[in-house]
Design a protein around this motif. Structure first.
Motif, mmCIF file in Angstrom:
data_model
loop_
_atom_site.group_PDB
_atom_site.id
_atom_site.type_symbol
_atom_site.label_atom_id
_atom_site.label_comp_id
_atom_site.label_asym_id
_atom_site.label_seq_id
_atom_site.Cartn_x
_atom_site.Cartn_y
_atom_site.Cartn_z
ATOM 1 N N LEU A 190 42.326 38.946 38.363
ATOM 2 C CA LEU A 190 43.482 38.767 37.465
ATOM 3 C C LEU A 190 43.040 38.234 36.102
ATOM 4 N N GLY A 191 41.850 37.629 36.046
ATOM 5 C CA GLY A 191 41.295 37.178 34.760
ATOM 6 C C GLY A 191 41.082 38.346 33.810
ATOM 7 N N THR A 192 40.994 39.534 34.343
ATOM 8 C CA THR A 192 40.824 40.743 33.516
ATOM 9 C C THR A 192 42.020 40.961 32.601
ATOM 10 N N LEU A 193 43.154 40.345 32.943
ATOM 11 C CA LEU A 193 44.372 40.567 32.147
ATOM 12 C C LEU A 193 44.321 39.880 30.783
ATOM 13 N N SER A 194 43.362 38.959 30.606
ATOM 14 C CA SER A 194 43.301 38.323 29.283
ATOM 15 C C SER A 194 42.010 38.728 28.575
ATOM 16 N N GLY A 195 41.991 38.517 27.268
ATOM 17 C CA GLY A 195 40.800 38.874 26.486
ATOM 18 C C GLY A 195 40.823 40.335 26.084
ATOM 19 N N PRO A 196 39.817 40.727 25.279
ATOM 20 C CA PRO A 196 39.816 42.097 24.735
ATOM 21 C C PRO A 196 39.426 43.151 25.763
ATOM 22 N N LEU A 197 39.762 44.402 25.451
ATOM 23 C CA LEU A 197 39.256 45.545 26.220
ATOM 24 C C LEU A 197 38.152 46.211 25.399
ATOM 25 N N PRO A 198 37.193 46.849 26.061
ATOM 26 C CA PRO A 198 36.137 47.539 25.306
ATOM 27 C C PRO A 198 36.670 48.726 24.526
#
Ligand SMILES: NC(=O)c1ccc[n+]([C@@H]2O[C@H](COP(=O)([O-])OP(=O)(O)OC[C@H]3O[C@@H](n4cnc5c(N)ncnc54)[C@H](OP(=O)(O)O)[C@@H]3O)[C@@H](O)[C@H]2O)c1
Length: 302
Positions: A279-287
């Motif tokens: 679920l941490g993938t939901l924050s921060g930038p995408l490549p």
């Protein structure tokens, strides 16, 4: 007047959805819109194959409960099950009730049998086990007797028993048939395998889904966990931080979510630490496209 007002509301919602970029970030979490309605979903969900088939084991049941608790606390909503997954539907229904999180979930399951009446009986049993009166998403599992069940699902959707209908498969050998069905235009959700080691859906199928306004759920994002074996003992490259990756799981999931046709990816786990990581993938930038290519080249070189 009422029908005109409803029409204007629906038209407004759809226009809003179309004007939104295909992938967009809320204040904190990555959400994607279901193309047919504009409804937003968190872009990472939870798969339950094997991991929630734990009805007979108190320790494993407690692990599943903590996993579901962390999942919802971290902003997760989409949970995917099937009558093929042993006790997973029953366990999901029971734990959602115990945690009082049912209203927060977007519950998806499947029909996996042949024949109209057996399909209806199985779907009614699934809804009882999941403890829902109206299911968010019912999918035809692995295209088994797909035309028969789609006819039922269209009726059930019109009657309000399900909100969305869909089709699933886990293997590239079925992508051509999935593409044909999706292109007809009335499939709300396609669920399919897509990952750095199974990238075939990216060639045509995801484009066909986007063209038809079909939402995409990605299964097997870690190829059933095999991808972790390839990177075992290896550190993430420093540049992966540019894509906001704090773990290999996030590296794999962000590669998938950088594809804008993907609505939600559903890694399977019964480990609370792993679900928090996912679920941490939901924050921060995408490549961006260049970084995504670099990620694939790096993974291929390992
Ligand atoms: N035909 C279909 O409709 C179909 C077919 C296949 C799958 N599905 C759906 O898709 C879901 C996902 O696919 P899948 O379960 O086959 O495979 P997957 O999600 O690719 O991989 C699951 C494996 O990854 C591990 N894992 C999860 N998060 C991790 C993390 N952050 N760090 C390290 N390891 C992690 C899990 O182990 P731990 O338990 O130790 O975390 C588990 O062994 C299924 O559960 C099911 O709901 C549908």
């Amino acid at each position: 007047m009422e029908s005109r007002r409803r029409f204007l509301q629906t038209a407004g919602a759809l226009l809003g959805a179309l004007l939104m970029p295909a992938g967009s970030r809320g204040a904190e979490r990555l959400e994607r819109r279901i193309p047919k309605t504009g409804e937003a979903l968190p872009a990472v969900g939870l798969g339950t194959w094997q991991v929630f088939d734990v009805a007979g084991d108190a320790k494993e049941l407690a692990e599943a409960k903590e996993t579901l608790r962390v999942f919802v606390d971290s902003g997760g909503r989409v949970v995917d099950s099937s009558p093929m997954y042993g006790s997973s539907e029953q366990v999901t229904g029971q734990l959602a009730a115990e945690l009082s999180v049912r209203p927060k979930l977007f519950v998806a399951t499947k029909v996996w049998t042949s024949g109209k009446q057996p399909g209806i009986r199985q779907m009614e049993d699934s809804m009882r086990r999941l403890r829902v009166e109206r299911l968010d998403l019912m999918q035809v599992h692995n295209l088994v007797d797909v035309q028969t069940h789609l006819t039922t699902l269209r009726d059930w959707k019109a009657a309000g028993r399900i909100r969305y209908l869909g089709i699933t498969h886990y293997h590239s050998g079925a992508h051509a048939e999935l593409g044909k069905l999706v292109s007809k235009g009335d499939i709300d959700f396609l669920q399919v395998n897509y990952s750095l080691v199974e990238p075939e859906a990216g060639r045509r199928l995801l484009g066909a889904a986007a063209g038809a306004g079909t939402a995409v759920i990605v299964n097997r994002p870690f190829a059933e966990g095999a991808m972790f074996r390839r990177v075992k003992g290896r550190a993430l490259p420093d540049w992966a931080k540019e894509a906001g990756c704090a773990s290999w799981a996030q590296f794999f999931l962000k590669w998938i979510l950088a594809e804008p046709a993907v609505t939600c990816v559903i890694p399977g786990t019964r480990n609370p630490r792993h679900v928090a990581d996912n679920l941490g993938t939901l924050s921060g930038p995408l490549p961006d496209a260049a970084l995504r290519r670099r990620m694939a080249e790096h993974f291929d070189s390992l």
